[in-house]
Scaffold this active site. Structure first.
Site, PDB file in Angstrom:
ATOM      1  N   ASP A 162      -7.973  -4.442   2.876  1.00 44.58           N
ATOM      2  CA  ASP A 162      -7.944  -6.109   3.154  1.00 44.58           C
ATOM      3  C   ASP A 162      -8.927  -6.625   3.948  1.00 44.58           C
ATOM      4  O   ASP A 162      -8.516  -6.935   5.414  1.00 44.58           O
ATOM      5  CB  ASP A 162      -6.490  -5.694   3.364  1.00 44.58           C
ATOM      6  CG  ASP A 162      -6.283  -7.514   4.263  1.00 44.58           C
ATOM      7  OD1 ASP A 162      -6.746  -8.752   3.547  1.00 44.58           O
ATOM      8  OD2 ASP A 162      -5.265  -7.305   5.005  1.00 44.58           O
ATOM      9  N   ASN A 419      -7.385   6.375   5.132  1.00 44.33           N
ATOM     10  CA  ASN A 419      -6.528   5.014   5.912  1.00 44.33           C
ATOM     11  C   ASN A 419      -5.065   4.899   4.197  1.00 44.33           C
ATOM     12  O   ASN A 419      -6.227   4.327   3.418  1.00 44.33           O
ATOM     13  CB  ASN A 419      -7.981   4.187   6.330  1.00 44.33           C
ATOM     14  CG  ASN A 419      -6.334   2.816   6.393  1.00 44.33           C
ATOM     15  OD1 ASN A 419      -5.570   3.066   7.606  1.00 44.33           O
ATOM     16  ND2 ASN A 419      -6.216   1.967   5.548  1.00 44.33           N
ATOM     17  N   GLU A 420      -4.402   4.925   4.270  1.00 53.89           N
ATOM     18  CA  GLU A 420      -3.824   4.439   3.788  1.00 53.89           C
ATOM     19  C   GLU A 420      -3.728   5.181   2.344  1.00 53.89           C
ATOM     20  O   GLU A 420      -3.552   3.809   1.351  1.00 53.89           O
ATOM     21  CB  GLU A 420      -3.257   3.294   3.184  1.00 53.89           C
ATOM     22  CG  GLU A 420      -2.389   2.484   5.455  1.00 53.89           C
ATOM     23  CD  GLU A 420      -2.267   1.023   5.398  1.00 53.89           C
ATOM     24  OE1 GLU A 420      -2.646   0.236   4.438  1.00 53.89           O
ATOM     25  OE2 GLU A 420      -1.612   0.712   6.386  1.00 53.89           O
ATOM     26  N   ASN A 473       1.058   4.032  10.023  1.00 56.53           N
ATOM     27  CA  ASN A 473       0.510   2.570  10.036  1.00 56.53           C
ATOM     28  C   ASN A 473       2.437   2.365   9.442  1.00 56.53           C
ATOM     29  O   ASN A 473       2.509   2.038   8.306  1.00 56.53           O
ATOM     30  CB  ASN A 473      -0.710   1.729   8.790  1.00 56.53           C
ATOM     31  CG  ASN A 473      -1.999   2.256   9.267  1.00 56.53           C
ATOM     32  OD1 ASN A 473      -1.601   3.174  10.557  1.00 56.53           O
ATOM     33  ND2 ASN A 473      -2.926   2.580   8.540  1.00 56.53           N
ATOM     34  N   TYR A 475       4.521  -1.575   9.884  1.00 57.75           N
ATOM     35  CA  TYR A 475       4.824  -2.906  10.654  1.00 57.75           C
ATOM     36  C   TYR A 475       6.824  -3.023  10.115  1.00 57.75           C
ATOM     37  O   TYR A 475       6.710  -4.808   9.538  1.00 57.75           O
ATOM     38  CB  TYR A 475       3.894  -3.833   9.641  1.00 57.75           C
ATOM     39  CG  TYR A 475       2.443  -3.224   9.624  1.00 57.75           C
ATOM     40  CD1 TYR A 475       1.501  -4.389  10.435  1.00 57.75           C
ATOM     41  CD2 TYR A 475       1.699  -2.770   8.780  1.00 57.75           C
ATOM     42  CE1 TYR A 475       0.695  -3.917  10.723  1.00 57.75           C
ATOM     43  CE2 TYR A 475       0.530  -2.675   9.137  1.00 57.75           C
ATOM     44  CZ  TYR A 475      -0.492  -3.168  10.562  1.00 57.75           C
ATOM     45  OH  TYR A 475      -1.893  -3.017  10.332  1.00 57.75           O
ATOM     46  N   TYR A 479       5.794  -7.119   7.255  1.00 60.36           N
ATOM     47  CA  TYR A 479       5.615  -7.294   5.896  1.00 60.36           C
ATOM     48  C   TYR A 479       7.677  -6.216   5.526  1.00 60.36           C
ATOM     49  O   TYR A 479       7.885  -6.831   4.434  1.00 60.36           O
ATOM     50  CB  TYR A 479       4.743  -6.079   5.475  1.00 60.36           C
ATOM     51  CG  TYR A 479       3.764  -5.835   5.465  1.00 60.36           C
ATOM     52  CD1 TYR A 479       3.369  -7.021   5.189  1.00 60.36           C
ATOM     53  CD2 TYR A 479       2.483  -5.827   6.371  1.00 60.36           C
ATOM     54  CE1 TYR A 479       2.027  -7.990   5.431  1.00 60.36           C
ATOM     55  CE2 TYR A 479       1.139  -6.646   7.191  1.00 60.36           C
ATOM     56  CZ  TYR A 479       1.079  -7.128   5.997  1.00 60.36           C
ATOM     57  OH  TYR A 479      -0.721  -7.747   6.221  1.00 60.36           O
ATOM     58  N   GLU A 511      -1.451   1.828  12.871  1.00 57.79           N
ATOM     59  CA  GLU A 511      -1.655   0.255  12.974  1.00 57.79           C
ATOM     60  C   GLU A 511      -0.128  -0.445  12.894  1.00 57.79           C
ATOM     61  O   GLU A 511       0.404   0.554  12.974  1.00 57.79           O
ATOM     62  CB  GLU A 511      -1.720   0.135  11.618  1.00 57.79           C
ATOM     63  CG  GLU A 511      -3.494   0.119  11.837  1.00 57.79           C
ATOM     64  CD  GLU A 511      -4.322  -0.832   9.983  1.00 57.79           C
ATOM     65  OE1 GLU A 511      -3.079  -1.664   9.876  1.00 57.79           O
ATOM     66  OE2 GLU A 511      -4.263   0.269  10.033  1.00 57.79           O
ATOM     67  N   TRP A 556      -2.656  -2.972  15.543  1.00 59.37           N
ATOM     68  CA  TRP A 556      -4.193  -3.549  14.387  1.00 59.37           C
ATOM     69  C   TRP A 556      -4.351  -5.453  14.906  1.00 59.37           C
ATOM     70  O   TRP A 556      -2.713  -6.237  14.560  1.00 59.37           O
ATOM     71  CB  TRP A 556      -3.641  -2.938  12.696  1.00 59.37           C
ATOM     72  CG  TRP A 556      -4.480  -3.510  12.123  1.00 59.37           C
ATOM     73  CD1 TRP A 556      -4.465  -4.673  11.500  1.00 59.37           C
ATOM     74  CD2 TRP A 556      -5.345  -3.168  11.328  1.00 59.37           C
ATOM     75  NE1 TRP A 556      -5.459  -4.892  10.298  1.00 59.37           N
ATOM     76  CE2 TRP A 556      -5.911  -3.818  10.741  1.00 59.37           C
ATOM     77  CE3 TRP A 556      -6.391  -1.943  12.007  1.00 59.37           C
ATOM     78  CZ2 TRP A 556      -7.224  -3.669   9.786  1.00 59.37           C
ATOM     79  CZ3 TRP A 556      -7.426  -1.464  11.667  1.00 59.37           C
ATOM     80  CH2 TRP A 556      -8.212  -2.345  10.931  1.00 59.37           C
ATOM     81  N   LYS A 576      -4.528 -10.921  12.559  1.00 57.74           N
ATOM     82  CA  LYS A 576      -3.601  -9.624  13.516  1.00 57.74           C
ATOM     83  C   LYS A 576      -4.335  -9.558  14.262  1.00 57.74           C
ATOM     84  O   LYS A 576      -3.694  -8.983  15.750  1.00 57.74           O
ATOM     85  CB  LYS A 576      -3.127  -8.762  12.551  1.00 57.74           C
ATOM     86  CG  LYS A 576      -2.000  -8.723  11.740  1.00 57.74           C
ATOM     87  CD  LYS A 576      -1.580  -7.707  10.852  1.00 57.74           C
ATOM     88  CE  LYS A 576      -0.461  -8.006   9.615  1.00 57.74           C
ATOM     89  NZ  LYS A 576      -1.480  -8.126   8.510  1.00 57.74           N
TER      90      LYS A 576
END
Length: 606
Positions: A162, A419-420, A473, A475, A479, A511, A556, A576
């Site tokens: 992203d 990452n992720e 991470n 949210y 989300y 994040e 983030w 963000k």
């Protein structure tokens, strides 16, 4: 992988500026742009991503090769030297041509590579330097992607990270010299502390293997402090030096010694190379992350190399200003999300005591995110069709190059190898276990982590036990449970309880954040408003403070940044940021400043 430097035995010529520029419209071998002066009238700045420089959509959206070209003259005084062209980064694949000859090729967009040109051009002579750069991402590159061909034959790039796939020569290009007979090829330093004595363990490789492997007396070490005083010396290519009453490198209070490796012949220095060395220790003990034996709490950001017009092009003015903003807000750390940053950034962090989680470009190893965002059929991430054994070898190369480049930086305290990724999906452990082993073999002195995606909760993740630190991470409230902060708070706390109970490791929240339009205010804390962003972060921090196992928070993101135009849930990029893309503060900046400066005061009092 040593960064070129000018010394009494080495010269350095910067090749930044405007270069001739052209797209490769068809087959690069047929066009052979290196074989003649580039046609057309386009010039492109180096360093900079080329995408936003021009107003032509065909350049902005180009998928494939481009060419940069300029004339270079080798200095007349280099007759006793070997000389190289160094490309600090070519995103994501680069080739170097001297006149008509290919002299180097490199895959990986964020680490440097060299091309020796000694035998191709003489001192005082000029040559045509062409660098071709390809921005294509496939399932066997890091980061991965998919190339699609439209009905009209035009290429289209899909990628699963992203942030915008900026391309080109985003970092400096150099011409540099080293002595012809023998020179320092590599230096590795690992520091330790014994009471008040600082220890620097070192390993020096020279261009003559016999010299470096036989503890040759021709290799000499000198350590100089910040007052330019020699504080230690030693002979031999491998060993250790001790510095009584050493001043340690501390977060927020950097102190750097110059570790100078010399090759001497008959008492004369024939080559030298200096490494800025901060003496400090790193340890993970139970729930704590310790620097110099003291508990450390990460405050700071996930960031991006991203500015208007320049894209990912390195810009010293932005770099200094960004570090000023981090100091103002009380940030003591950042993660190089999601790729190695410019070497100048790492040098600056060393000098200013900023702690760094250093990350490979392994982002987008997760088809579940793409499926969830766009409602597509779930595909397997790990397997022959997408992330496979060939991808893992490219990933291993990215780890090797990251550690080779950044191993001597005092600021780097933790390697992040991805990452992720889809870490809850079958096949993840088989993919990651050898990469973790490789990272530990290459650098036993630092802990290792990966950054866990929110779908791979403590009861689902298949690889978290392999790592030293849990980086999450999350949210909740954005989300998940969007806008419903009480429900989000309860869910967030419940998940952290699960991580603490199962793994008993320190946790860094790498994040958490909410998209926010600067200037949008709401009495009702509506999502996307600055008021909601403040409320969101206050909720997250209330949860963090309930867990002593949480040893850090990196929000983030530092600043708004550009994303792919095909991501229709982004309006001119990801919003963000705590700061706008042009570095104006949102309301949350003052809230974070108050919290983080209080955290720093607590750390200083320990």
């Amino acid at each position: 992988m040593l960064k070129p430097q000018a010394t009494a035995t080495r010269d350095l010529v910067n090749l930044d500026g405007t270069w001739r520029f052209a797209l490769v419209q068809s087959d690069i071998e047929k066009e052979a742009p290196w074989s003649k002066p580039l046609p057309g009238t386009l010039d492109a700045p180096v360093p900079a991503s080329y995408n936003d420089i021009f107003v032509d959509p065909a350049i902005h959206n180009h998928v494939g090769w481009v060419s940069y070209q300029r004339t270079v003259t080798v200095p007349r005084g280099w007759s006793q030297d070997r000389y190289f062209v160094r490309v600090s980064a070519a995103t994501h694949r680069g080739r170097v041509y001297i006149n008509d000859k290919l002299v180097a090729e490199h895959i990986g967009g964020y680490t440097p590579f060299d091309a020796e040109v000694t035998e191709l051009v003489k001192p005082g002579e000029s040559f045509r330097l062409t660098i071709t750069v390809n921005n294509e991402l496939t399932n066997v590159t890091i980061p991965p992607g998919i190339i699609e061909v439209k009905q009209n034959g035009q290429k289209s790039q899909r990628y699963f990270h992203d942030f915008y796939n900026y391309a080109g020569l985003a970092r400096s290009v150099w011409l540099y010299s080293v002595p012809k007979a023998e020179y320092v090829q590599d230096v590795t330093v690992v520091t330790d502390v014994e009471g008040s004595t600082g220890v620097i363990n070192y390993d020096i490789k020279t261009a003559t293997p016999e010299a470096s492997n036989s503890n040759s007396s021709s290799v000499h070490v000198v350590v100089v402090d910040e007052a330019d005083k020699v504080v230690a010396e030693a002979s031999g290519a491998k060993g250790s030096v001790k510095i009584p009453n050493a001043t340690l490198w501390q977060p927020g209070a950097a102190y750097l010694y110059q570790f100078r490796a010399e090759i001497r012949q008959g008492g004369k220095v024939v080559d030298s190379y200096s490494v800025a060395t901060g003496i400090r220790t790193i340890e993970v003990r139970d729930y704590e992350f310790l620097i110099n034996g003291k508990p450390f709490y990460f405050t700071g950001f996930g960031r991006h190399e991203d500015t208007a017009i320049r894209g990912k092009g390195h810009d010293s003015a932005y770099m200094v200003h960004d570090f000023q903003l981090m100091h103002w807000i009380g940030a003591n750390s950042f993660r190089t999300s999601h790729y190695p940053y410019a070497e100048e950034v790492m040098d600056f962090a060393d000098r200013h005591g900023i702690v760094v989680i250093d990350e490979t470009p392994a982002v987008g190893l997760n088809l579940a995110i793409d499926s969830g965002l766009f409602g597509k059929k779930l595909k397997h991430t790990w397997g022959p069709e997408y992330i496979n054994d060939q991808t893992r070898e490219a990933h291993a190369d990215s780890i090797r190059e990251l550690i080779a480049r950044d191993k001597n930086h005092a600021c780097v305290v933790l390697w992040s190898i991805s990452n992720e990724p889809s870490s809850s999906e079958e096949g993840a452990r088989e993919y990651f276990e050898p990469l973790v082993k490789l990272t530990r073999e290459l650098d036993p002195s630092r802990p290792v982590c990966f950054v866990n995606v929110m779908f791979a909760t403590y009861d689902k993740c298949l690889i978290s036990d392999l790592f030293d630190v849990l980086c999450l991470n999350r949210y909740y409230g954005w989300y998940m449970h969007t806008g419903d902060l009480p429900t989000a708070e309860a869910a967030f706390e419940d998940e952290l309880k699960g991580w603490v109970a199962k793994y008993k490791k320190p946790i860094v929240m790498t994040e958490y954040g909410a998209d926010t339009m600067s200037g949008f205010r709401s009495y009702y804390n509506a999502p996307w408003s600055e008021d909601f962003q403040v409320a969101y972060y206050n909720m997250c921090h209330a949860v963090h403070d309930r867990f002593p196992e949480v040893v850090g928070e990196q929000v983030w993101n530092f600043a708004d940044f550009q994303t792919a135009a095909t991501h229709i849930f982004r309006v001119d990029g990801n919003k963000k940021g705590i700061f706008t893309r042009d570095r104006k503060p949102k309301a949350i900046a003052g809230v974070l400043r108050e919290r983080w400066n209080a955290k720093l005061k607590e750390l200083n009092e320990l």
